[in-house]
Design a protein around this motif. Sequence first.
Motif, PDB file in Angstrom:
ATOM      1  N   GLY A 172      -0.628  -5.661  12.527  1.00 44.68           N
ATOM      2  CA  GLY A 172       0.122  -6.229  11.417  1.00 44.68           C
ATOM      3  C   GLY A 172      -0.700  -6.205  10.155  1.00 44.68           C
ATOM      4  N   LYS A 173      -0.108  -6.687   9.092  1.00 38.98           N
ATOM      5  CA  LYS A 173      -0.824  -6.717   7.819  1.00 38.98           C
ATOM      6  C   LYS A 173      -1.945  -7.742   7.875  1.00 38.98           C
ATOM      7  N   ILE A 174      -3.033  -7.407   7.210  1.00 35.58           N
ATOM      8  CA  ILE A 174      -4.171  -8.317   7.157  1.00 35.58           C
ATOM      9  C   ILE A 174      -3.847  -9.482   6.224  1.00 35.58           C
ATOM     10  N   GLN A 175      -4.117 -10.677   6.660  1.00 37.25           N
ATOM     11  CA  GLN A 175      -3.963 -11.869   5.828  1.00 37.25           C
ATOM     12  C   GLN A 175      -5.357 -12.373   5.488  1.00 37.25           C
ATOM     13  N   TYR A 176      -5.681 -12.355   4.207  1.00 32.27           N
ATOM     14  CA  TYR A 176      -7.024 -12.739   3.791  1.00 32.27           C
ATOM     15  C   TYR A 176      -7.319 -14.179   4.205  1.00 32.27           C
ATOM     16  N   GLY A 177      -8.487 -14.381   4.796  1.00 35.52           N
ATOM     17  CA  GLY A 177      -8.905 -15.721   5.198  1.00 35.52           C
ATOM     18  C   GLY A 177      -8.598 -16.050   6.641  1.00 35.52           C
ATOM     19  N   GLN A 178      -7.691 -15.273   7.274  1.00 38.08           N
ATOM     20  CA  GLN A 178      -7.325 -15.559   8.656  1.00 38.08           C
ATOM     21  C   GLN A 178      -8.262 -14.889   9.665  1.00 38.08           C
ATOM     22  N   ILE A 179      -8.932 -13.820   9.246  1.00 33.95           N
ATOM     23  CA  ILE A 179      -9.832 -13.102  10.128  1.00 33.95           C
ATOM     24  C   ILE A 179     -10.958 -12.526   9.277  1.00 33.95           C
ATOM     25  N   PHE A 194      -8.165   8.174  12.206  1.00 31.85           N
ATOM     26  CA  PHE A 194      -8.219   9.139  13.294  1.00 31.85           C
ATOM     27  C   PHE A 194      -6.841   9.427  13.890  1.00 31.85           C
ATOM     28  N   THR A 195      -5.791   8.968  13.190  1.00 32.16           N
ATOM     29  CA  THR A 195      -4.441   9.157  13.721  1.00 32.16           C
ATOM     30  C   THR A 195      -3.519   9.879  12.747  1.00 32.16           C
ATOM     31  N   TYR A 196      -3.627   9.558  11.455  1.00 31.97           N
ATOM     32  CA  TYR A 196      -2.692  10.093  10.462  1.00 31.97           C
ATOM     33  C   TYR A 196      -3.250  11.330   9.760  1.00 31.97           C
ATOM     34  N   ALA A 197      -2.351  12.238   9.378  1.00 28.14           N
ATOM     35  CA  ALA A 197      -2.720  13.465   8.677  1.00 28.14           C
ATOM     36  C   ALA A 197      -2.518  13.265   7.178  1.00 28.14           C
ATOM     37  N   PHE A 198      -3.560  12.837   6.479  1.00 27.00           N
ATOM     38  CA  PHE A 198      -3.528  12.631   5.028  1.00 27.00           C
ATOM     39  C   PHE A 198      -4.487  13.636   4.392  1.00 27.00           C
ATOM     40  N   ALA A 199      -4.128  14.129   3.208  1.00 24.43           N
ATOM     41  CA  ALA A 199      -4.935  15.180   2.578  1.00 24.43           C
ATOM     42  C   ALA A 199      -5.473  14.782   1.212  1.00 24.43           C
ATOM     43  N   SER A 200      -5.394  13.511   0.880  1.00 23.33           N
ATOM     44  CA  SER A 200      -5.931  13.034  -0.399  1.00 23.33           C
ATOM     45  C   SER A 200      -6.101  11.521  -0.315  1.00 23.33           C
ATOM     46  N   LEU A 201      -6.830  10.963  -1.271  1.00 27.65           N
ATOM     47  CA  LEU A 201      -7.028   9.510  -1.281  1.00 27.65           C
ATOM     48  C   LEU A 201      -5.718   8.762  -1.515  1.00 27.65           C
ATOM     49  N   PRO A 202      -4.853   9.209  -2.438  1.00 25.19           N
ATOM     50  CA  PRO A 202      -3.559   8.526  -2.600  1.00 25.19           C
ATOM     51  C   PRO A 202      -2.723   8.542  -1.326  1.00 25.19           C
ATOM     52  N   GLU A 203      -2.770   9.655  -0.587  1.00 25.94           N
ATOM     53  CA  GLU A 203      -2.006   9.718   0.661  1.00 25.94           C
ATOM     54  C   GLU A 203      -2.577   8.751   1.689  1.00 25.94           C
ATOM     55  N   LEU A 204      -3.899   8.656   1.769  1.00 22.36           N
ATOM     56  CA  LEU A 204      -4.522   7.695   2.677  1.00 22.36           C
ATOM     57  C   LEU A 204      -4.127   6.276   2.287  1.00 22.36           C
ATOM     58  N   ASN A 205      -4.195   5.974   0.999  1.00 23.43           N
ATOM     59  CA  ASN A 205      -3.854   4.627   0.542  1.00 23.43           C
ATOM     60  C   ASN A 205      -2.389   4.295   0.757  1.00 23.43           C
ATOM     61  N   ALA A 206      -1.536   5.308   0.790  1.00 18.56           N
ATOM     62  CA  ALA A 206      -0.122   5.072   1.075  1.00 18.56           C
ATOM     63  C   ALA A 206       0.050   4.444   2.456  1.00 18.56           C
ATOM     64  N   VAL A 207      -0.803   4.872   3.399  1.00 14.88           N
ATOM     65  CA  VAL A 207      -0.764   4.286   4.746  1.00 14.88           C
ATOM     66  C   VAL A 207      -1.486   2.937   4.760  1.00 14.88           C
ATOM     67  N   LEU A 208      -2.693   2.895   4.183  1.00 17.16           N
ATOM     68  CA  LEU A 208      -3.504   1.678   4.225  1.00 17.16           C
ATOM     69  C   LEU A 208      -2.813   0.493   3.550  1.00 17.16           C
ATOM     70  N   ARG A 209      -2.083   0.757   2.459  1.00 15.71           N
ATOM     71  CA  ARG A 209      -1.417  -0.333   1.722  1.00 15.71           C
ATOM     72  C   ARG A 209      -0.406  -1.081   2.588  1.00 15.71           C
ATOM     73  N   GLN A 210       0.147  -0.407   3.560  1.00 15.19           N
ATOM     74  CA  GLN A 210       1.122  -1.065   4.427  1.00 15.19           C
ATOM     75  C   GLN A 210       0.464  -2.104   5.325  1.00 15.19           C
ATOM     76  N   TYR A 211      -0.861  -2.079   5.371  1.00 17.97           N
ATOM     77  CA  TYR A 211      -1.609  -3.043   6.169  1.00 17.97           C
ATOM     78  C   TYR A 211      -2.551  -3.859   5.292  1.00 17.97           C
ATOM     79  N   ASN A 212      -2.195  -3.897   3.970  1.00 18.91           N
ATOM     80  CA  ASN A 212      -2.941  -4.701   2.991  1.00 18.91           C
ATOM     81  C   ASN A 212      -4.411  -4.285   2.867  1.00 18.91           C
ATOM     82  N   VAL A 213      -4.640  -2.985   2.962  1.00 21.82           N
ATOM     83  CA  VAL A 213      -5.985  -2.437   2.778  1.00 21.82           C
ATOM     84  C   VAL A 213      -5.911  -1.340   1.727  1.00 21.82           C
ATOM     85  N   GLY A 239       0.030  -6.992  -3.545  1.00 25.61           N
ATOM     86  CA  GLY A 239      -0.647  -5.715  -3.649  1.00 25.61           C
ATOM     87  C   GLY A 239      -1.869  -5.738  -4.543  1.00 25.61           C
ATOM     88  N   LYS A 240      -2.372  -6.932  -4.868  1.00 30.60           N
ATOM     89  CA  LYS A 240      -3.543  -7.073  -5.731  1.00 30.60           C
ATOM     90  C   LYS A 240      -4.799  -7.297  -4.891  1.00 30.60           C
TER      91      LYS A 240
END
Length: 411
Positions: A172-179, A194-213, A239-240
């Motif tokens: 799930g999404k990371i909640q700051y302060g809970q872990i 090691f699972t997703y096929a991303f070819a740039s930093l924006p593409e990686l962040n598109a996935v990471l943002r869904q988990y608050n990273v 998203g900040k």
Amino acid sequence: MVAIIKTGHSIRSIFNYNENKVSNSIAQCIAEGNYPMDLDQMSSVFKLNFLQKQLELNENVTRNSVHISLNFDPSETGLSKEKLTEIAKLYMTKIGFGSQPYLVYQHHDAGHPHIHIVSIKVKADGKRIDMQNIGKNQSETARKEIEKLFGLVRAEAGQKKNNTELLPITIGKIQYGQIQSKKAIANVLGKVLFTYAFASLPELNAVLRQYNVYADRGSENSRIFKTNGLVYRILDSQGKPIGVPIKASDFYFKPTLKFLEEKFKANKVKSPTHAKRIKNAIDLAFLNKKTTLAELTKDLEKQGIHIVLRSNDQGILYGITYVDHTTKSVFNGSALGKEYSAKAIQERCETVKSYSPKILSEKKQDLPISNNALAKLIDELLQIEYVGNYLPNQLKKRRKKRKRKGQSDNQ
């Protein structure tokens, strides 16, 4: 014992994942299979190059690397390196990889004993190993035989899978302060990188943002940007960034910018089938109807495709990325074509998209199985209406056969 098999596009990534754990003293390479020299005589460069050289024998195999984890019950802490090596060798033989080069790593970073096996799908003669249904068939048979032979705790049939698996994203999404921040981010990165096929930093962040990273290089004038540094941040519900950023080099598997750039290169060539799946899903969402951006987002999410929008401080949309959790693919809108860019999607949301029967037929061929109802509807739209000039065979006059002169019926 629980066996998990994953394939990938980059043997280097899988190899580095395990070797980085060795460098951080949380893993150890305990065995090799079918290498030309003993383990203690090989450098890490030789280990990797030997695998890569064999892969060059068949460059048509895109998902060429194999990453297997064999996970044991938490009570089985007394398994020696020798026994783990025997188990790995027998397992690889029984699933059809007995002649393949492979490396065995014992990991010490979890609450249960487990080993990772790194191998490749290309044989020494250049042929590809077919892995279809290998988990259900060969691996399951091997698991049961090994459990019985070595007296291991049996994996219960149908039991719920736990953290021993190399699962795709289930967190799930990371909640700051809970872990603990570093641990939470590492958990997300360990799954995504090691699972997703991303070819740039924006593409990686598109996935990471869904988990608050968020992977942050900083502004162009910042010190971190100029030194090719990278930090990871936790994001709040808006998203900040929140909390203290953590350097990429502080994580045990070193997900630095240099590491990511290697991933970008490996993932640069993406599957056209995966791209087509996303494009068809978008086109069908607009099929002869007016669709808002919110409705489009909802329609795509039903098929496991998430839309990530990028806008400036004035709220103007300037970018769109599609994350397909089914195929683990990430595409910028512009990479799919002009019709799928941020600007085009906004325009399409304001108009009704109509397709000709020919286009409808093409779209139907590429529909996923889950769209059977829509496929049926398109079939009805394309159905040919027959005119009334059809005459049944039994009412047609039979044409008499002309007998050739001098020819007998008995010939």
